[in-house]
Motif scaffolding. Structure first.
Motif, PDB file in Angstrom:
ATOM      1  N   UNK A  58     -43.275   9.231  16.220  1.00  0.00           N
ATOM      2  CA  UNK A  58     -43.197  10.555  15.599  1.00  0.00           C
ATOM      3  C   UNK A  58     -44.033  11.611  16.318  1.00  0.00           C
ATOM      4  N   UNK A  59     -45.242  11.294  16.833  1.00  0.00           N
ATOM      5  CA  UNK A  59     -45.975  12.321  17.603  1.00  0.00           C
ATOM      6  C   UNK A  59     -45.228  12.796  18.847  1.00  0.00           C
ATOM      7  N   UNK A  60     -44.245  12.005  19.293  1.00  0.00           N
ATOM      8  CA  UNK A  60     -43.470  12.373  20.486  1.00  0.00           C
ATOM      9  C   UNK A  60     -42.104  12.950  20.110  1.00  0.00           C
ATOM     10  N   UNK A  61     -41.926  13.290  18.840  1.00  0.00           N
ATOM     11  CA  UNK A  61     -40.663  13.859  18.403  1.00  0.00           C
ATOM     12  C   UNK A  61     -39.579  12.830  18.154  1.00  0.00           C
ATOM     13  N   UNK A  62     -39.966  11.592  17.940  1.00  0.00           N
ATOM     14  CA  UNK A  62     -38.983  10.533  17.718  1.00  0.00           C
ATOM     15  C   UNK A  62     -38.625  10.370  16.251  1.00  0.00           C
ATOM     16  N   UNK A  63     -37.417   9.908  15.993  1.00  0.00           N
ATOM     17  CA  UNK A  63     -36.941   9.668  14.633  1.00  0.00           C
ATOM     18  C   UNK A  63     -36.042   8.442  14.634  1.00  0.00           C
ATOM     19  N   UNK A  64     -36.283   7.537  13.697  1.00  0.00           N
ATOM     20  CA  UNK A  64     -35.470   6.327  13.581  1.00  0.00           C
ATOM     21  C   UNK A  64     -34.162   6.672  12.870  1.00  0.00           C
ATOM     22  N   UNK A  65     -33.037   6.409  13.538  1.00  0.00           N
ATOM     23  CA  UNK A  65     -31.728   6.752  12.979  1.00  0.00           C
ATOM     24  C   UNK A  65     -30.929   5.510  12.594  1.00  0.00           C
ATOM     25  N   UNK A  66     -31.342   4.326  13.070  1.00  0.00           N
ATOM     26  CA  UNK A  66     -30.642   3.093  12.711  1.00  0.00           C
ATOM     27  C   UNK A  66     -31.619   1.927  12.828  1.00  0.00           C
TER      28      UNK A  66
END
Length: 556
Positions: free
Chosen positions: A34-42
């Motif tokens: 998340x600090x790197x702009x990541x998001x879990x989508x699956x």
């Protein structure tokens, strides 16, 4: 935003809670990305899968590997919560090249970001975690086995499982483990089953009088004495219970616990290579008998004796003289490959037909009358058999006709429609969840009753009974989850079938072991009806189908 797929795993071998395990693993993964702009989508989360099982044999991990090939996969990177749960032994070295090949970064908390395939330190770190995971599993196995051996020998403790025929389970008070006792769990022991115990005595007596095992089974069936599976249907839900079998009589004659002592380590679990030509497929577990000198006997008598030690010893000597006794089964020198292993059923009794080879010809046969007593007038031919070299070509032709034009559209419609209705596993999971919820409500109520001064002896009994129901429901829920297969849309099924190419040529050139993988992924059930000399074929497709077919085509 970077779209991530989350990969995780937990085992139920050491009482892990799949929901809480998933929660903390995904929390670690989010803290990293998340600090790197990541998001879990699956998510690809395997519950109830041992870490020793390779990724290709874990349902969700294998689905992730297959989705890496899809340029429209819907995510740009993969994150894991803990490397020790994801990788075991050399699994990282076998899996990571696929991530590099398809240019999908793999993020790991212990590395602080994506693994660099050109960084030797990253490779070393992941290799160390794989070794640590393997070492941890081995240490747990050693500690557990040592503890169980001591509990059986010194304490004579009942170590779980179903009671032998002739006994029933009773509660012996709160569990010695404080945390388990706080949950209302009880220590169990064996007590006489007043109905079945005399039957055990009769079996030993008749054997010493010179009657054979099958003759004893015939006499018990003729006298309308329920077999173990009929006496306690929960013991073997897949058995009809119509007659006594030779195996049931032999199991009773060779069980030393009838002497009143606890006996442990009669069997062991060996891990053997699934395929000696491809060690990357990992191991499978085989139950094997230990020789009697490896058994662990309790030092004292710990439950009621049904058979005295002298009688039991005499019976074992007689069995050994006949060449059959517990622990003397020999491991076959070679393993005959049966392409339809486990898929062929007898249309008369619905039991699985066993593979057999005679004079170079492979058969599948059912010899129900030779294993089960027929004194109750069961109508069954003496020997039902069908040849593999006749069955397999016809099966392959049926698959080709079903999965290729002009019948393909009809097949796809039928597959999609079959998935639309709730499966047996879905209904079983729903019932299990309802039982767990009701049990939790009852446990809360009973513990509140204890706090208000209710009789502890009575309430503790209630708690133990409800806890047993809850444990059984949790087991049913785990099994339903393991059996659950993600439903595919008609387009997904069509895409997978179209990717097969020439299935007839692939099947014709595939080795028996490769065919077995394909047939298993199709969940084939073949029912042979000897009266009409016909076979009914049923097929069910799932997400592992594509990966298995890739291996079949790759080897041809």
């Amino acid at each position: 935003m970077i779209r991530f797929a989350f990969e995780g795993r937990c085992s139920t071998e050491d009482q892990q809670d799949p929901e809480s395990s998933r929660a903390w693993q995904i929390t670690r993964a989010k803290a990293l990305i998340e600090p790197h702009g990541g998001q879990i989508v699956t998510e690809y989360f395997d519950a109830g899968q041992s870490r020793s099982i390779p990724w290709q044999r874990r349902p969700m991990a294998n689905a992730l590997l297959q989705d890496l090939k899809d340029p429209h996969r819907g995510f740009e990177a993969v994150v894991i919560g803990e490397p020790q749960r994801a990788f075991y032994g050399n699994q990282f070295g076998l899996v990571f090249p696929l991530f590099s090949h398809y240019r999908v970064p793999l993020w790991v908390p212990e590395v602080g970001g994506p693994i660099d395939p050109n960084n030797e330190a990253h490779d070393l770190i992941m290799s160390v975690f794989g070794g640590m995971s393997k070492g941890e599993r081995n240490r747990v196995k050693v500690r557990v086995r040592a503890a169980m051996a001591a509990q059986a020998k010194v304490e004579g403790r009942f170590l779980g499982g179903r009671p032998p025929y002739g006994y029933r389970l009773i509660d012996l008070g709160p569990h010695p483990n404080p945390s388990k006792a706080a949950d209302g769990r009880q220590l169990h022991g064996l007590a006489l089953d007043e109905v079945a115990a005399p039957v055990v005595v009769r079996i030993f007596t008749e054997f010493l009088l010179g009657r054979g095992i099958f003759a004893i089974a015939e006499r018990l069936t003729r006298d309308s004495i329920p077999s173990p599976s009929a006496h306690d249907p929960a013991r073997n839900t897949h058995r009809s219970g119509k007659a006594w079998s030779k195996g049931a009589v032999r199991a009773i004659l060779t069980n030393p616990r009838y002497t009143g002592r606890q006996v442990w380590n009669r069997q062991r679990k060996d891990e053997v290579l699934l395929d000696v030509e491809d060690v990357g497929l990992g191991h499978t577990t085989k139950l094997r008998w230990n020789p009697p000198d490896k058994w662990i006997w309790s030092e004292e008598t710990v439950h009621p004796e049904i058979i005295d030690i002298e009688t039991f010893t005499q019976v074992q000597e007689l069995l050994a003289g006949r060449g059959r006794g517990t622990g003397d089964q020999k491991t076959p020198r070679t393993r005959q490959p049966y392409a339809l292993r486990g898929a062929v059923h007898c249309g008369v009794c619905e039991r699985k037909m066993q593979g057999h080879t005679a004079r170079g010809v492979t058969y599948y046969r059912c010899r129900y009358p030779q294993e089960y007593a027929l004194a109750n007038t069961i109508a069954h031919p003496g020997n039902v058999y069908v040849r593999e070299d006749i069955l397999v070509p016809a099966l392959d032709k049926w698959l080709a006709d079903t999965l290729t034009p002009p019948r393909l559209a009809e097949t796809l419609d039928a597959m999609a429609a079959a998935q639309a209705s709730p499966s047996i596993d879905d209904l079983a999971a729903q019932r299990a969840r309802q039982t767990i919820e009701a049990s939790n409500a009852k446990l809360t109520k009973y513990r509140a009753a204890l706090d208000t001064g209710a009789d502890p002896a009575i309430v503790t009994g209630w708690i133990a009974e409800v806890q047993a129901e809850k444990t059984a429901a949790e087991r049913d829920l785990r099994e339903a989850r393991e059996n659950h297969v993600r439903q595919l849309t008609r387009d997904e099924i069509s895409s997978m079938v179209e990717s097969l190419g020439d299935i007839v040529s692939a099947l014709a050139e595939a080795e028996p072991a490769e065919k077995t993988d394909l047939y298993h992924s199709l969940q084939l059930r073949l029912t042979y009806h000897p009266a009409t000399n016909t076979v009914r074929a049923d097929m069910k497709i799932d997400t592992s189908y594509r990966g298995v077919m890739d291996r079949v085509r790759g080897g041809t």
